[in-house]
Structures are given as structure tokens and as C-alpha cells.
Design an enzyme around this catalytic site. Structure first.
Site, mmCIF file in Angstrom:
data_model
loop_
_atom_site.group_PDB
_atom_site.id
_atom_site.type_symbol
_atom_site.label_atom_id
_atom_site.label_comp_id
_atom_site.label_asym_id
_atom_site.label_seq_id
_atom_site.Cartn_x
_atom_site.Cartn_y
_atom_site.Cartn_z
ATOM 1 N N ASP A 9 -24.803 66.299 109.551
ATOM 2 C CA ASP A 9 -24.128 66.219 108.261
ATOM 3 C C ASP A 9 -22.819 67.002 108.388
ATOM 4 O O ASP A 9 -22.625 67.757 109.352
ATOM 5 C CB ASP A 9 -25.039 66.826 107.188
ATOM 6 N N ASP A 11 -20.415 68.361 105.190
ATOM 7 C CA ASP A 11 -20.257 69.386 104.151
ATOM 8 C C ASP A 11 -21.529 70.228 104.044
ATOM 9 O O ASP A 11 -22.622 69.693 103.847
ATOM 10 C CB ASP A 11 -19.986 68.735 102.793
ATOM 11 N N ASP A 164 -27.992 70.096 105.534
ATOM 12 C CA ASP A 164 -28.301 71.144 104.556
ATOM 13 C C ASP A 164 -28.750 70.570 103.220
ATOM 14 O O ASP A 164 -28.817 71.299 102.228
ATOM 15 C CB ASP A 164 -27.057 72.015 104.311
#
Length: 208
Positions: A9, A11, A164
């Protein structure tokens, strides 16, 4: 080497982008004479693509055109991509130590990625990057993982998803892949069950 391919991922995993995203949202809210939102609140809206970010950030103003708000926020963000955005501690140093093939799968629009990755020093480390509008579907749809893995020549049993946000963990689960949840990021696991968890990015070395 347990894993040969790593799907990251962006961001909240590789880059701390929250301040610049929140600034774009609040610039747009100010344009419409709305009060600013706390950065910590905007952070909870990130991870499901720009449309969801806009919907959540303007849910208190149902009379507004979300399309117009998205255009204003997108233009502002595009010209302020690097005001505060930077890799999380240890990201660049750790990526240098990882010999695996690497890809980025993000729900962020693809148009932001080339410049963002180049300016933050991430571009040389990644073989593939897939944005939120590269395909018709967003994470956690497993077809995004399949598409990326096909381009990389990856096999499910040796591919790892790192993120996250619960959408990253759901992507891994839906695609039959193992996962790493980044506790230092801005997202929440949403009750998912990642294979591994890390508190710092460089902890990844002990897993892969």
C-alpha cells in the site's frame, strides 16, 4: 527467502501523506465556507479512494456537488503533493535491503503516482504501481492483486501484501495471500486477521 514478491500500500504504509491530504480537504471546505476538519479525522477517511474521501469529508454539506469538491481538492493536492509528505522512518533504507520484486497497489488516483514516487525517492524500488483508477475496481477486490501479480510473474504462495488499512488485509484475504499490518500507519485493521504485524517499517526484514 520466504517471499519473492511484495505488494505495498502507499498512504500510511510507505508515505506519510495525511497532512497534505487534510490540507487539500480543508482548502476545499474553505472554498465552500465550511469549517476545517481536524487532521486526525481526515486520516480516518483515507484508504478507500478519492470518492469516499470526498463523501466522508463533506457529509455535513449534502447540498454541495461532490464532483466539484473532488475537482477542487484534486487540483489543490496535485500542486501541494510534497509540502509535508515524506516516507516513514526506515522506508528507503529498508527497501534497499529487500531483493524481492515490489509493487504498489493504492486506491489513490494513478495520475498522482509517477511524480509522487519520483519526488519521494520511491520510484527506483518498484517494478509496478497500480492506482485506484487503473482498473474499474478498488481494493479489496482481489482482481487488483491478480492483475498486479500477473504483471510481475508472482505466485500466491510467495506473495505478501503490506498495508495499514483493513482494505489491504481484506485484499490479501480475498486473493489468498499472506499479509502484514503496519501498526504505525493511519488506518485500522477493522477486525481483520493479518498474518503478521509490524510496529516499524524496518521490522519487515524479519518477516520476508
Amino acid at each position: 527467502m520466504k517471499f519473492t514478491h511484495l505488494l505495498f500500500d502507499l498512504d500510511g504504509t510507505l508515505l506519510d501523506t495525511v497532512t497534505d491530504l487534510a490540507n487539500a480537504i480543508n482548502y476545499t471546505r474553505n472554498t465552500f465556507k465550511l469549517s476545517p476538519l481536524p487532521e486526525s479525522l481526515v486520516a480516518t477517511y483515507v484508504g478507500d479512494g478519492i470518492q469516499k474521501l470526498i463523501e466522508r469529508s463533506f457529509k455535513d454539506a449534502p447540498q454541495l456537488s461532490l464532483k466539484e469538491a473532488q475537482e477542487i481538492a484534486g487540483k489543490h493536492y496535485n500542486t501541494h503533493l510534497f509540502d509535508n509528505t515524506k516516507p516513514y522512518p526506515g522506508v528507503i533504507a529498508t527497501l534497499r535491503l529487500l531483493p524481492q520484486k515490489k509493487a504498489i497497489i493504492t486506491n489513490k488516483p494513478a495520475r498522482f503516482l509517477p511524480t509522487l514516487l519520483k519526488k519521494t525517492g520511491l520510484l527506483p524500488f518498484f517494478d509496478v504501481y497500480v492506482g485506484g483508477d487503473t482498473l474499474p475496481n478498488l481494493k479489496p477486490d482481489p482482481r487488483i492483486a491478480y492483475y498486479t501479480m500477473e504483471m510481475m510473474g508472482a505466485k500466491p504462495e510467495t506473495t505478501l501484501v503490506i498495508g495499514d488499512h483493513h482494505t489491504d488485509m481484506m485484499l490479501a484475504e480475498n486473493a489468498g495471500l499472506k499479509s502484514v499490518f503496519c501498526d504505525y500507519g493511519i488506518g485500522k485493521d477493522g477486525g481483520t486477521l493479518p498474518t503478521f504485524r509490524i510496529s516499524f517499517f524496518n521490522d519487515l526484514i524479519n518477516i520476508v
